[in-house]
Design a protein around this motif. Structure first.
Motif, PDB file in Angstrom:
ATOM      1  N   LEU A 105       0.853  -1.183   0.000  1.00  0.00           N
ATOM      2  CA  LEU A 105       0.000   0.000   0.000  1.00  0.00           C
ATOM      3  C   LEU A 105       0.890   1.234   0.000  1.00  0.00           C
ATOM      4  O   LEU A 105       1.902   1.275   0.709  1.00  0.00           O
ATOM      5  N   THR A 107       0.744   5.841  -0.703  1.00  0.00           N
ATOM      6  CA  THR A 107       0.007   7.052  -1.042  1.00  0.00           C
ATOM      7  C   THR A 107       0.947   8.040  -1.719  1.00  0.00           C
ATOM      8  O   THR A 107       2.146   8.080  -1.436  1.00  0.00           O
ATOM      9  N   GLU A 111      -2.070  12.575  -0.669  1.00  0.00           N
ATOM     10  CA  GLU A 111      -3.088  11.523  -0.619  1.00  0.00           C
ATOM     11  C   GLU A 111      -3.081  10.842   0.747  1.00  0.00           C
ATOM     12  O   GLU A 111      -2.054  10.717   1.404  1.00  0.00           O
ATOM     13  N   ARG A 112      -4.254  10.400   1.188  1.00  0.00           N
ATOM     14  CA  ARG A 112      -4.386   9.641   2.426  1.00  0.00           C
ATOM     15  C   ARG A 112      -5.302   8.449   2.159  1.00  0.00           C
ATOM     16  O   ARG A 112      -6.224   8.533   1.359  1.00  0.00           O
ATOM     17  N   LYS A 113      -5.031   7.335   2.852  1.00  0.00           N
ATOM     18  CA  LYS A 113      -5.839   6.125   2.664  1.00  0.00           C
ATOM     19  C   LYS A 113      -6.182   5.526   4.014  1.00  0.00           C
ATOM     20  O   LYS A 113      -5.425   5.663   4.981  1.00  0.00           O
ATOM     21  N   ARG A 114      -7.313   4.828   4.047  1.00  0.00           N
ATOM     22  CA  ARG A 114      -7.740   4.110   5.255  1.00  0.00           C
ATOM     23  C   ARG A 114      -8.086   2.684   4.867  1.00  0.00           C
ATOM     24  O   ARG A 114      -8.774   2.439   3.873  1.00  0.00           O
ATOM     25  N   MET A 115      -7.618   1.738   5.684  1.00  0.00           N
ATOM     26  CA  MET A 115      -7.875   0.315   5.437  1.00  0.00           C
ATOM     27  C   MET A 115      -8.483  -0.284   6.698  1.00  0.00           C
ATOM     28  O   MET A 115      -7.918  -0.180   7.793  1.00  0.00           O
ATOM     29  N   GLN A 124      -4.398   3.660   8.782  1.00  0.00           N
ATOM     30  CA  GLN A 124      -4.472   4.849   7.948  1.00  0.00           C
ATOM     31  C   GLN A 124      -3.072   5.255   7.510  1.00  0.00           C
ATOM     32  O   GLN A 124      -2.122   5.207   8.300  1.00  0.00           O
ATOM     33  N   THR A 127       0.191  11.224   3.926  1.00  0.00           N
ATOM     34  CA  THR A 127       0.793  11.595   2.651  1.00  0.00           C
ATOM     35  C   THR A 127       2.146  10.921   2.429  1.00  0.00           C
ATOM     36  O   THR A 127       2.923  10.724   3.370  1.00  0.00           O
TER      37      THR A 127
END
Length: 302
Positions: A105, A107, A111-115, A124, A127
């Motif tokens: 994974l 970013t 960008e930010r991501k949550r799983m 989470q 950036t």
């Protein structure tokens, strides 16, 4: 060579290569080079590499371009373009290791991501972050950047960093990997930390410490609301503008510069990270600043 120095050198190189650099830009570059020995060393490496890739045989280039085959011209133009980009690409590779691109994974900047995790917890990514995830072994490897981990159950999740590992269970933690160490901030519960030498320590909720090659440093208290990036917010409480802008830089692709005289101005407020241009406009209106945008990716505050 630190990531920030590599990034700055790549940005300066891109500006000079664009042909749009002004006398003021050249003076600012010289000031940056003179401000620290590492800056000058990195700049010289960039110049050497640029020269190496610019030394294509002129006769070969002209002969190939003069030939009527459009395919050959297209290939050579692509090669010349690649040669021009190599120095910057090399510098970027020093700040964004190849491992980051191979990670499970990752970013991009801003960008930010949550799983969601199968135990009801969450992972989470902030950036410019990369992680490898092995849910079967309940192990997360932080390759680069910053993560937030919420483990509500008793089954521990291991976070592996370059400087040691963490055991997280019934706790919430933020881990930010830096060139000088790993910043561990416990928001809730307790986290077990083990350094590279095998020494173990425990951090409690509201405690923050730096995990380095030589071990875990002394903990300090911190505001558990500080990692607002998890909710897409950047918060400042009477913070020096220079510190605030350096943090904001993490979420903006391109170059953000400001006059040194602005460093000591103070900022208070909460700002949405999904629109960093709006943040700059708010700073300008509240602090009486001027935003000069050469392009979307080259902005100066004065």
């Amino acid at each position: 060579m630190s990531r920030d120095v590599a990034r700055a050198a790549a940005q300066w190189l891109a500006l000079l290569e664009s042909g749009a650099a002004t006398e003021r830009d050249h003076a600012a570059l010289q000031h940056w080079r003179d401000s620290h020995p590492q800056h000058e060393q990195t700049w010289q490496k960039a110049q050497t590499l640029r020269q190496r890739f610019s030394d294509l045989p002129q006769a070969l280039a002209m002969a190939s371009l003069d030939r009527p085959q459009p395919g050959r011209r297209a290939v050579l133009k692509r090669a010349l373009g690649l040669a021009a980009l190599v120095p910057t690409a090399w510098l970027i590779s020093r700040q964004l290791p190849i491992e980051a691109w191979r990670a499970d994974l990752h970013t991009a900047t801003g960008e930010r991501k949550r799983m969601a995790l199968d135990d009801g917890g969450s992972l989470q990514l902030n950036t410019a972050t990369a992680v490898d995830v092995d849910l079967a072994q309940r192990r997360i490897t932080l390759v680069d950047g910053e993560l937030a981990l919420d483990v509500p159950g008793a089954a521990p999740m291991t976070v592996q960093t370059r400087y040691g590992e963490l055991k997280v269970s019934q706790a919430q933690v933020c881990v930010r990997q830096l060139a000088s160490g790993c910043l561990v901030s416990v928001l809730q519960g307790t986290v077990q930390v083990r350094d590279l030498g095998g020494q173990a320590a425990t951090l409690q909720g509201g405690q923050q410490a730096r995990l380095k090659t030589g071990g875990l440093g002394a903990w300090v208290p911190f505001d558990v609301l500080q990692p607002g990036w998890r909710d897409g917010v950047l918060t400042a409480q009477n913070q020096p503008l220079g510190d605030f802008l350096r943090e904001l830089q993490r979420y903006r692709p391109g170059v953000l510069r400001w006059e040194p005289s602005l460093e000591a101005l103070r900022v208070t407020g909460s700002f949405r990270l999904d629109d960093t241009d709006r943040i700059l406009d708010l700073l300008a209106s509240s602090l009486g600043l001027r935003v000069q945008a050469r392009t979307r990716y080259w902005v100066t505050l004065s």
